[in-house]
Design a protein around this motif. Structure first.
Motif, PDB file in Angstrom:
ATOM      1  N   ARG A 135       0.189  11.585 -10.359  1.00  0.00           N
ATOM      2  CA  ARG A 135      -0.950  12.518 -10.446  1.00  0.00           C
ATOM      3  C   ARG A 135      -0.466  13.934 -10.728  1.00  0.00           C
ATOM      4  O   ARG A 135       0.607  14.295 -10.372  1.00  0.00           O
ATOM      5  CB  ARG A 135      -1.739  12.487  -9.140  1.00  0.00           C
ATOM      6  CG  ARG A 135      -2.242  11.103  -8.837  1.00  0.00           C
ATOM      7  CD  ARG A 135      -3.674  10.853  -8.777  1.00  0.00           C
ATOM      8  NE  ARG A 135      -4.560  11.984  -8.698  1.00  0.00           N
ATOM      9  CZ  ARG A 135      -5.858  11.839  -8.567  1.00  0.00           C
ATOM     10  NH1 ARG A 135      -6.369  10.638  -8.455  1.00  0.00           N
ATOM     11  NH2 ARG A 135      -6.663  12.859  -8.519  1.00  0.00           N
TER      12      ARG A 135
ATOM     13  N   TRP B 248       1.231   6.518  -6.824  1.00  0.00           N
ATOM     14  CA  TRP B 248       0.017   7.208  -7.208  1.00  0.00           C
ATOM     15  C   TRP B 248       0.189   8.726  -7.117  1.00  0.00           C
ATOM     16  O   TRP B 248      -0.209   9.470  -8.017  1.00  0.00           O
ATOM     17  CB  TRP B 248      -1.118   6.741  -6.301  1.00  0.00           C
ATOM     18  CG  TRP B 248      -2.455   7.385  -6.557  1.00  0.00           C
ATOM     19  CD1 TRP B 248      -3.034   8.408  -5.872  1.00  0.00           C
ATOM     20  CD2 TRP B 248      -3.386   7.015  -7.583  1.00  0.00           C
ATOM     21  NE1 TRP B 248      -4.260   8.709  -6.385  1.00  0.00           N
ATOM     22  CE2 TRP B 248      -4.506   7.875  -7.448  1.00  0.00           C
ATOM     23  CE3 TRP B 248      -3.385   6.059  -8.583  1.00  0.00           C
ATOM     24  CZ2 TRP B 248      -5.606   7.793  -8.281  1.00  0.00           C
ATOM     25  CZ3 TRP B 248      -4.497   5.969  -9.423  1.00  0.00           C
ATOM     26  CH2 TRP B 248      -5.576   6.841  -9.265  1.00  0.00           C
ATOM     27  N   ARG B 249       0.820   9.162  -6.045  1.00  0.00           N
ATOM     28  CA  ARG B 249       1.072  10.598  -5.879  1.00  0.00           C
ATOM     29  C   ARG B 249       2.039  11.106  -6.956  1.00  0.00           C
ATOM     30  O   ARG B 249       1.862  12.211  -7.477  1.00  0.00           O
ATOM     31  CB  ARG B 249       1.651  10.889  -4.501  1.00  0.00           C
ATOM     32  CG  ARG B 249       0.654  10.697  -3.359  1.00  0.00           C
ATOM     33  CD  ARG B 249       1.242  11.180  -2.048  1.00  0.00           C
ATOM     34  NE  ARG B 249       1.520  12.607  -2.094  1.00  0.00           N
ATOM     35  CZ  ARG B 249       2.164  13.268  -1.130  1.00  0.00           C
ATOM     36  NH1 ARG B 249       2.603  12.619  -0.067  1.00  0.00           N
ATOM     37  NH2 ARG B 249       2.387  14.557  -1.234  1.00  0.00           N
TER      38      ARG B 249
ATOM     39  N   ILE C 257       0.835  -1.205   0.000  1.00  0.00           N
ATOM     40  CA  ILE C 257       0.000   0.000   0.000  1.00  0.00           C
ATOM     41  C   ILE C 257       0.869   1.255   0.000  1.00  0.00           C
ATOM     42  O   ILE C 257       0.595   2.227  -0.709  1.00  0.00           O
ATOM     43  CB  ILE C 257      -0.955  -0.016   1.213  1.00  0.00           C
ATOM     44  CG1 ILE C 257      -1.987  -1.136   1.049  1.00  0.00           C
ATOM     45  CG2 ILE C 257      -1.642   1.337   1.387  1.00  0.00           C
ATOM     46  CD1 ILE C 257      -2.789  -1.435   2.308  1.00  0.00           C
ATOM     47  N   GLN C 258       1.957   1.216   0.778  1.00  0.00           N
ATOM     48  CA  GLN C 258       2.878   2.349   0.827  1.00  0.00           C
ATOM     49  C   GLN C 258       3.473   2.613  -0.550  1.00  0.00           C
ATOM     50  O   GLN C 258       3.548   3.760  -1.001  1.00  0.00           O
ATOM     51  CB  GLN C 258       3.984   2.064   1.842  1.00  0.00           C
ATOM     52  CG  GLN C 258       5.031   3.162   1.949  1.00  0.00           C
ATOM     53  CD  GLN C 258       6.215   2.756   2.820  1.00  0.00           C
ATOM     54  OE1 GLN C 258       6.444   1.574   3.032  1.00  0.00           O
ATOM     55  NE2 GLN C 258       6.950   3.730   3.310  1.00  0.00           N
ATOM     56  N   ARG C 259       3.896   1.556  -1.233  1.00  0.00           N
ATOM     57  CA  ARG C 259       4.467   1.717  -2.569  1.00  0.00           C
ATOM     58  C   ARG C 259       3.427   2.247  -3.554  1.00  0.00           C
ATOM     59  O   ARG C 259       3.715   3.110  -4.380  1.00  0.00           O
ATOM     60  CB  ARG C 259       5.029   0.382  -3.051  1.00  0.00           C
ATOM     61  CG  ARG C 259       6.287  -0.051  -2.323  1.00  0.00           C
ATOM     62  CD  ARG C 259       6.822  -1.368  -2.835  1.00  0.00           C
ATOM     63  NE  ARG C 259       8.080  -1.702  -2.173  1.00  0.00           N
ATOM     64  CZ  ARG C 259       8.831  -2.752  -2.487  1.00  0.00           C
ATOM     65  NH1 ARG C 259       8.435  -3.586  -3.428  1.00  0.00           N
ATOM     66  NH2 ARG C 259       9.965  -2.980  -1.849  1.00  0.00           N
ATOM     67  N   PHE C 260       2.222   1.706  -3.460  1.00  0.00           N
ATOM     68  CA  PHE C 260       1.149   2.165  -4.340  1.00  0.00           C
ATOM     69  C   PHE C 260       0.870   3.647  -4.127  1.00  0.00           C
ATOM     70  O   PHE C 260       0.750   4.418  -5.080  1.00  0.00           O
ATOM     71  CB  PHE C 260      -0.127   1.356  -4.103  1.00  0.00           C
ATOM     72  CG  PHE C 260      -1.334   1.959  -4.768  1.00  0.00           C
ATOM     73  CD1 PHE C 260      -1.525   1.818  -6.135  1.00  0.00           C
ATOM     74  CD2 PHE C 260      -2.244   2.707  -4.030  1.00  0.00           C
ATOM     75  CE1 PHE C 260      -2.620   2.395  -6.758  1.00  0.00           C
ATOM     76  CE2 PHE C 260      -3.348   3.285  -4.648  1.00  0.00           C
ATOM     77  CZ  PHE C 260      -3.536   3.134  -6.015  1.00  0.00           C
ATOM     78  N   TYR C 261       0.761   4.045  -2.874  1.00  0.00           N
ATOM     79  CA  TYR C 261       0.424   5.436  -2.567  1.00  0.00           C
ATOM     80  C   TYR C 261       1.508   6.385  -3.069  1.00  0.00           C
ATOM     81  O   TYR C 261       1.209   7.441  -3.650  1.00  0.00           O
ATOM     82  CB  TYR C 261       0.220   5.602  -1.056  1.00  0.00           C
ATOM     83  CG  TYR C 261      -0.131   7.006  -0.654  1.00  0.00           C
ATOM     84  CD1 TYR C 261      -1.367   7.559  -0.998  1.00  0.00           C
ATOM     85  CD2 TYR C 261       0.771   7.790   0.071  1.00  0.00           C
ATOM     86  CE1 TYR C 261      -1.690   8.869  -0.632  1.00  0.00           C
ATOM     87  CE2 TYR C 261       0.457   9.086   0.439  1.00  0.00           C
ATOM     88  CZ  TYR C 261      -0.784   9.619   0.082  1.00  0.00           C
ATOM     89  OH  TYR C 261      -1.087  10.902   0.438  1.00  0.00           O
ATOM     90  N   GLY C 262       2.776   6.003  -2.865  1.00  0.00           N
ATOM     91  CA  GLY C 262       3.869   6.858  -3.338  1.00  0.00           C
ATOM     92  C   GLY C 262       3.857   6.998  -4.842  1.00  0.00           C
ATOM     93  O   GLY C 262       4.059   8.102  -5.380  1.00  0.00           O
TER      94      GLY C 262
END
Length: 199
Positions: free
Chosen positions: A199, A195-196, A188-193
């Motif tokens: 964007r 994703w940001r 999740i941490q990797r995905f969030y980083g």
């Protein structure tokens, strides 16, 4: 926590092993295959769930991690690093992760916990490469990378031979629980980083 930041140090330590591998005619793909065979041996040792076999499994895990570094270093030395070799390395690494975790879970009969752990491990790795696939730099960091997992498996393997329980819980079960929780959090941490960044 991530040991991947020490890759430059590991690369320097690998230099004599790279020279030896080159001298005896080993190929990066061959080393990847040997590393996978060693991981299978580790999984089988953990499946036996006996003190001596836990130590053997821990040694095999350490060797698997070392060989996993060596194949890439040799490929760079020989200038034979390629997408095909990278693909083979990643596929064999994922299968290695599966057999190691499956051996740990099977040895203590904790199959549901093993499933949760292995999905956390696989999703962590998947996010690392998927981030690269969408145009960002490959992600090795996070709460628990592959190097960290292998180090923890090795430590717990030795610990399981000496002190198999901690606070009434199996140390192997505690490790699998850690992989399950932290593995998914790392994904999740990797995905969030990523994703940001996109964007």
């Amino acid at each position: 926590m991530t040991l991947d930041r020490f890759r430059p140090v590991a690369d320097r330590l690998l230099e004599p092993f790279v020279r030896t591998s080159k001298a005896v005619g080993l190929t990066p793909d061959g080393i990847s295959a040997i590393a996978f065979a060693v991981a299978v041996a580790a999984g089988l040792a953990f499946l036996l769930a006996r003190p001596a076999w836990y130590v053997v499994g821990a040694l095999f895990v350490a060797l698997n991690g070392w060989l996993d570094l060596l194949d890439g270093a040799l490929a760079r030395e020989l200038s034979t690093d390629s997408p095909a070799g990278d693909l083979l390395d990643h596929v064999l690494d994922r299968y290695a992760d599966v057999v190691i975790v499956a051996g740990l879970a099977g040895g203590i009969g904790q199959y549901a916990l093993g499933f949760a752990a292995v999905t956390g491990v696989l999703l962590t790795s998947y996010l690392g490469t998927q981030i690269e696939a969408v145009g960002l730099e490959r992600e090795y960091g996070g709460l628990l990378g592959r190097a960290d997992r292998l180090a923890l498996v090795g430590i717990v393997g030795v610990l399981a031979a000496i002190q198999p329980t901690l606070g009434g819980y199996s140390v192997v079960a505690l490790l699998l629980g850690l992989f399950a929780v932290v593995g998914h959090l790392t994904a999740i941490q990797r995905f969030y980083g990523a994703w940001r960044a996109l964007r």
